[in-house]
Write a protein that holds these residues in place. Structure first.
Motif, PDB file in Angstrom:
ATOM      1  N   CYS A   8      62.881 -22.448  66.414  1.00 13.20           N
ATOM      2  CA  CYS A   8      62.243 -21.799  65.236  1.00 13.20           C
ATOM      3  C   CYS A   8      61.681 -22.794  64.664  1.00 13.20           C
ATOM      4  N   ARG A   9      61.977 -24.037  64.307  1.00  9.67           N
ATOM      5  CA  ARG A   9      60.891 -24.917  63.885  1.00  9.67           C
ATOM      6  C   ARG A   9      59.629 -25.058  64.549  1.00  9.67           C
ATOM      7  N   ASN A  10      59.760 -25.178  65.836  1.00 10.57           N
ATOM      8  CA  ASN A  10      58.630 -25.130  66.815  1.00 10.57           C
ATOM      9  C   ASN A  10      57.661 -24.040  66.686  1.00 10.57           C
ATOM     10  N   ARG A  11      58.084 -22.920  66.623  1.00 12.56           N
ATOM     11  CA  ARG A  11      57.400 -21.825  66.145  1.00 12.56           C
ATOM     12  C   ARG A  11      56.484 -21.926  65.019  1.00 12.56           C
ATOM     13  N   ALA A  12      57.375 -22.374  64.027  1.00 17.29           N
ATOM     14  CA  ALA A  12      56.797 -22.660  62.477  1.00 17.29           C
ATOM     15  C   ALA A  12      55.630 -23.676  62.636  1.00 17.29           C
ATOM     16  N   GLU A  13      55.811 -24.467  63.385  1.00 18.79           N
ATOM     17  CA  GLU A  13      54.688 -25.660  63.587  1.00 18.79           C
ATOM     18  C   GLU A  13      53.428 -25.051  64.080  1.00 18.79           C
ATOM     19  N   ALA A  54      52.515 -18.750  56.474  1.00 20.96           N
ATOM     20  CA  ALA A  54      53.804 -18.325  56.126  1.00 20.96           C
ATOM     21  C   ALA A  54      54.125 -17.020  56.873  1.00 20.96           C
ATOM     22  N   PHE A  55      53.322 -15.986  56.523  1.00 17.87           N
ATOM     23  CA  PHE A  55      53.624 -14.646  57.475  1.00 17.87           C
ATOM     24  C   PHE A  55      53.574 -14.840  58.913  1.00 17.87           C
ATOM     25  N   ASP A  56      52.665 -15.965  59.563  1.00 16.92           N
ATOM     26  CA  ASP A  56      52.648 -15.857  61.059  1.00 16.92           C
ATOM     27  C   ASP A  56      53.804 -16.549  61.343  1.00 16.92           C
ATOM     28  N   MET A  57      54.483 -17.303  60.827  1.00 16.30           N
ATOM     29  CA  MET A  57      55.520 -18.049  61.073  1.00 16.30           C
ATOM     30  C   MET A  57      56.995 -17.105  60.902  1.00 16.30           C
ATOM     31  N   GLN A  58      56.812 -16.242  60.138  1.00 15.60           N
ATOM     32  CA  GLN A  58      57.798 -15.245  60.009  1.00 15.60           C
ATOM     33  C   GLN A  58      57.978 -14.427  61.039  1.00 15.60           C
ATOM     34  N   SER A  59      56.675 -13.948  61.755  1.00 15.68           N
ATOM     35  CA  SER A  59      56.434 -13.047  62.803  1.00 15.68           C
ATOM     36  C   SER A  59      56.852 -13.823  64.076  1.00 15.68           C
ATOM     37  N   ARG A  60      56.567 -15.034  64.122  1.00 19.72           N
ATOM     38  CA  ARG A  60      56.750 -15.676  65.462  1.00 19.72           C
ATOM     39  C   ARG A  60      58.398 -15.990  65.480  1.00 19.72           C
ATOM     40  N   VAL A  61      58.840 -16.217  64.406  1.00 16.32           N
ATOM     41  CA  VAL A  61      60.363 -16.484  64.445  1.00 16.32           C
ATOM     42  C   VAL A  61      61.225 -15.223  64.878  1.00 16.32           C
ATOM     43  N   SER A  62      60.573 -14.119  64.193  1.00 18.12           N
ATOM     44  CA  SER A  62      61.538 -12.932  64.204  1.00 18.12           C
ATOM     45  C   SER A  62      61.399 -12.475  65.773  1.00 18.12           C
ATOM     46  N   GLN A  63      60.314 -12.882  66.629  1.00 15.68           N
ATOM     47  CA  GLN A  63      60.259 -12.590  68.012  1.00 15.68           C
ATOM     48  C   GLN A  63      60.928 -13.174  68.963  1.00 15.68           C
ATOM     49  N   LEU A  64      61.779 -14.397  68.363  1.00 15.65           N
ATOM     50  CA  LEU A  64      62.705 -14.995  69.371  1.00 15.65           C
ATOM     51  C   LEU A  64      63.792 -14.212  69.699  1.00 15.65           C
ATOM     52  N   PRO A  65      64.522 -14.227  70.824  1.00 15.20           N
ATOM     53  CA  PRO A  65      65.325 -13.362  71.133  1.00 15.20           C
ATOM     54  C   PRO A  65      66.869 -14.132  70.435  1.00 15.20           C
TER      55      PRO A  65
END
Length: 207
Positions: free
Chosen positions: A34-39, A71-82
């Motif tokens: 999740c952190r990697n997606r946020a970065e 902020a919104f981009d990382m929320q989207s990226r993290v939500s897409q993780l299985p």
């Protein structure tokens, strides 16, 4: 001379049920994903990552709108993780603005305020401080729910959530290079043709 920087603090949440299911090591790996997606969201929105420790990540941006888009981009990226063992992780985020220090980065007190705001954010939500709100362009301010202002311990001013249903696409549209270019073209058109400076041609001199 110091400049204003916008601080983003993201905290990964929801990992507690994983500890009994897959243990500490695998849980930490799930949080790290999740952190990697946020970065990546920070990098793609022109931000700089300052701290990564455990479930928390701290970054700063020169422009507040970039922090919001990240902020919104990382929320989207993290939500897409299985889901991991049936458990989906998410992030709660705070955006705060403050003057930078001589090195051009936010000082420790400003970061602590942003962390306090993030820690008080409801699950999977984004909160923005009063200072950050003041630094947002007019095109993004209508997405803030000012009627739902709340207080945070250790911070004197109100913080605000975004309106329900706010997502990345309309925010990008509100602050897109295309929209900015069209506005600039319209402004130049209103000014009319600009006079060009005279061109001086050197003449040859016959001895």
């Amino acid at each position: 001379m110091s400049e204003t920087r916008s601080i983003l603090v993201a905290e990964v949440i929801g990992e507690a049920p994983l500890l009994n299911k897959i243990g500490v090591t695998e849980t930490e790996r799930a949080v790290e994903r999740c952190r990697n997606r946020a970065e990546r969201s920070i990098e793609s929105n022109e931000g700089d990552t300052d701290q990564t420790e455990g479930r928390c990540l701290v970054a700063h941006f020169k422009r507040c709108e970039n922090a919001i888009l990240a902020a919104f981009d990382m929320q989207s990226r993290v939500s897409q993780l299985p889901p991991v063992s049936g458990v989906s992780l998410s992030v709660r985020i705070a955006v705060h603005s403050a003057a930078s220090n001589l090195a051009g980065t936010p000082d420790a007190q400003a970061i602590e305020i942003a962390k306090a705001i993030a820690g008080d954010a409801p699950d999977s939500q984004i909160l923005i401080s009063a200072e950050a709100l003041a630094n947002l362009p007019d095109s993004l301010q209508p997405h803030i729910d000012t009627s739902a202002a709340r207080s945070v311990s250790g911070y004197k001013l109100p913080v605000y959530p975004f309106k329900s249903g706010t997502s990345l696409a309309p925010l990008r549209e509100a602050f897109s290079p295309t929209a900015t270019s069209l506005a600039l073209q319209s402004m130049l058109s209103d000014l009319g043709p600009l006079s060009q400076p005279p061109v001086v041609v050197a003449s040859s001199v016959t001895p």
